[in-house]
Design a protein around this motif. Structure first.
Motif, PDB file in Angstrom:
ATOM      1  N   CYS A 213       0.832  -1.203   0.000  1.00  0.00           N
ATOM      2  CA  CYS A 213       0.000   0.000   0.000  1.00  0.00           C
ATOM      3  C   CYS A 213       0.868   1.254   0.000  1.00  0.00           C
ATOM      4  O   CYS A 213       0.595   2.217  -0.723  1.00  0.00           O
ATOM      5  CB  CYS A 213      -0.928  -0.022   1.210  1.00  0.00           C
TER       6      CYS A 213
ATOM      7  N   PRO B  25      -5.218   2.447  -2.541  1.00  0.00           N
ATOM      8  CA  PRO B  25      -5.500   2.359  -1.106  1.00  0.00           C
ATOM      9  C   PRO B  25      -6.882   1.795  -0.789  1.00  0.00           C
ATOM     10  O   PRO B  25      -7.041   1.079   0.203  1.00  0.00           O
ATOM     11  CB  PRO B  25      -5.377   3.816  -0.635  1.00  0.00           C
TER      12      PRO B  25
ATOM     13  N   MET C 299      -6.549  -1.975  -1.196  1.00  0.00           N
ATOM     14  CA  MET C 299      -5.824  -2.538  -0.066  1.00  0.00           C
ATOM     15  C   MET C 299      -6.659  -2.490   1.210  1.00  0.00           C
ATOM     16  O   MET C 299      -6.581  -3.379   2.051  1.00  0.00           O
ATOM     17  CB  MET C 299      -4.507  -1.793   0.140  1.00  0.00           C
TER      18      MET C 299
ATOM     19  N   GLY D 148      -2.681   3.971   3.584  1.00  0.00           N
ATOM     20  CA  GLY D 148      -2.692   4.612   2.268  1.00  0.00           C
ATOM     21  C   GLY D 148      -3.396   5.950   2.281  1.00  0.00           C
ATOM     22  O   GLY D 148      -2.951   6.905   1.619  1.00  0.00           O
TER      23      GLY D 148
END
Length: 381
Positions: free
Chosen positions: A47, A80, A83, A95
């Motif tokens: 990330c 992000p 993730m 992130g």
């Protein structure tokens, strides 16, 4: 004055029950080294690398459309968000904090990301819970889908009245990329994972103190008077509200159904909430609003899990721990079965204490806690 009183009470409790606290922290430390760090650290590095390097340029092309039109977020939020949905609770928050520090998103956009980018990891839900607790990878996958789909619904609802962001300019990520992206990603991930483990150890010790002082049992007895859940269900619910890994252990020991796991996984527990907010120098979301979003996510996840059960029923899975590889059909009969039985009898006789003393091989039984007349084992975490 209140802080001083809490400090004195905690100091007195630590001196009164040191064995329980050290046992809970030691057990949680083992969990951090064996499960938490191996499962989360790679996702945290990925990330960070997606934000620090120009990899976001290529990821934003296929995924930026979803981020822009589904969640009303800039293209750079695609990695992000992904993730955050599959990589574990702090991955999305990490992130988000990096994007906010680099000025790629506004504080309002970061606030909206924290409303739905806090989810359990795929490995934890499917491997640990599905296979290790329920003995069913399909059930673990269903739990993951219920949490993830409810997070997507929250993300869509959070962006309903937000304007559609303009696409990122081509080459913007490449222009902002600097050498050493991997080094910075590893350093940031290590710092974040260490912070997560520290919070987990702290809450494990706090949970042990609450059990030893009888506060946890008293809260369960008080809530049981409402009649909404059974005492065991209230005990599991309180454990989930405090810390999610301890909640899964207590719910497993109490034999609670998977519907409570769906709520607890989506809510995350106060320990996870503090970990997420600690990723920011100044959190973009207020704690009461963040707590409200976590509660909404938990309720949506439990509803989604129940709806999946109506649409596609599954056999009830046991919450007892699975002991894979113990049963061997080829040893169930014949001379090998008899020899195995004789060895087991000999081992049993060695472990049973005699009349004059106790055997050193016999392990102490689990400690039982009585809650509203119901006894259940206390799990050291």
């Amino acid at each position: 004055m209140l802080a001083a009183l809490v400090l004195l009470l905690l100091t007195f409790a630590l001196l009164l029950w040191p064995v329980a606290v050290t046992g809970g922290i030691a057990s949680s430390l083992s969990y951090c080294l064996s499960a938490l760090v191996p499962s989360l650290f790679p996702f945290m590095v990925l990330c960070g690398f997606a934000v620090e390097s120009s990899a976001a340029l290529w990821l934003s092309r296929p995924l930026g459309f979803c981020a822009r039109y589904l969640f009303r977020l800039p293209d750079c939020c695609a990695a992000p968000v992904l993730m955050g949905l599959i990589g574990g609770y702090p991955a999305g928050a990490r992130g988000t904090s990096l994007l906010l520090e680099k000025g790629r998103i506004t504080e309002k956009e970061a606030r909206r990301m924290l409303m739905f980018c806090v989810n359990p990891g795929l490995a934890f839900t499917v491997t640990y819970l599905g296979i290790g607790v329920f003995g069913s990878p399909a059930l673990g996958l269903r739990l993951f889908l219920s949490v993830t789909l409810s997070a997507v619904v929250l993300g869509v609802l959070s962006g309903l009245f937000s304007p559609l962001p303009s696409p990122d300019k081509p080459g913007a990520e490449r222009m902002e990329s600097r050498p050493g992206a991997l080094t910075r990603s590893v350093e940031g991930a290590a710092r974040s994972v260490l912070l997560m483990c520290a919070f987990l150890l702290l809450f494990s010790g706090l949970s042990a103190l609450l059990h030893e002082a009888g506060i946890f049992q008293g809260a369960v007895r008080l809530l049981s008077r409402l009649g909404v859940f059974t005492p065991n269900q209230w005990a599991a619910m309180l454990s989930f509200l405090l810390e999610v890994t301890g909640g899964t252990g207590d719910a497993r020991a109490l034999g609670i159904g998977p519907g409570f796991f769906a709520f607890g996984l989506a809510f995350g527990g106060v320990c996870v909430h503090l970990q997420v907010l600690a990723m920011f120098r100044k959190p973009p979301i207020r704690p009461p609003l963040f707590l409200l979003c976590r509660l909404a996510h938990g309720l949506l996840s439990a509803g989604a899990f129940a709806l999946m059960g109506v649409i596609s029923p599954m056999e009830n899975a046991s919450t007892a721990p699975v002991m894979a590889g113990i049963y061997r059909p080829e040893l169930s009969g014949g001379w090998r079965g008899g020899a195995s039985l004789a060895l087991m009898c000999a081992a049993f006789l060695l472990m049973v204490p005699g009349e004059t003393g106790k055997s050193s091989l016999r392990a102490p039984g689990p400690k039982l806690i009585s809650v509203a007349g119901v006894k259940f084992p206390l799990q050291n975490r």
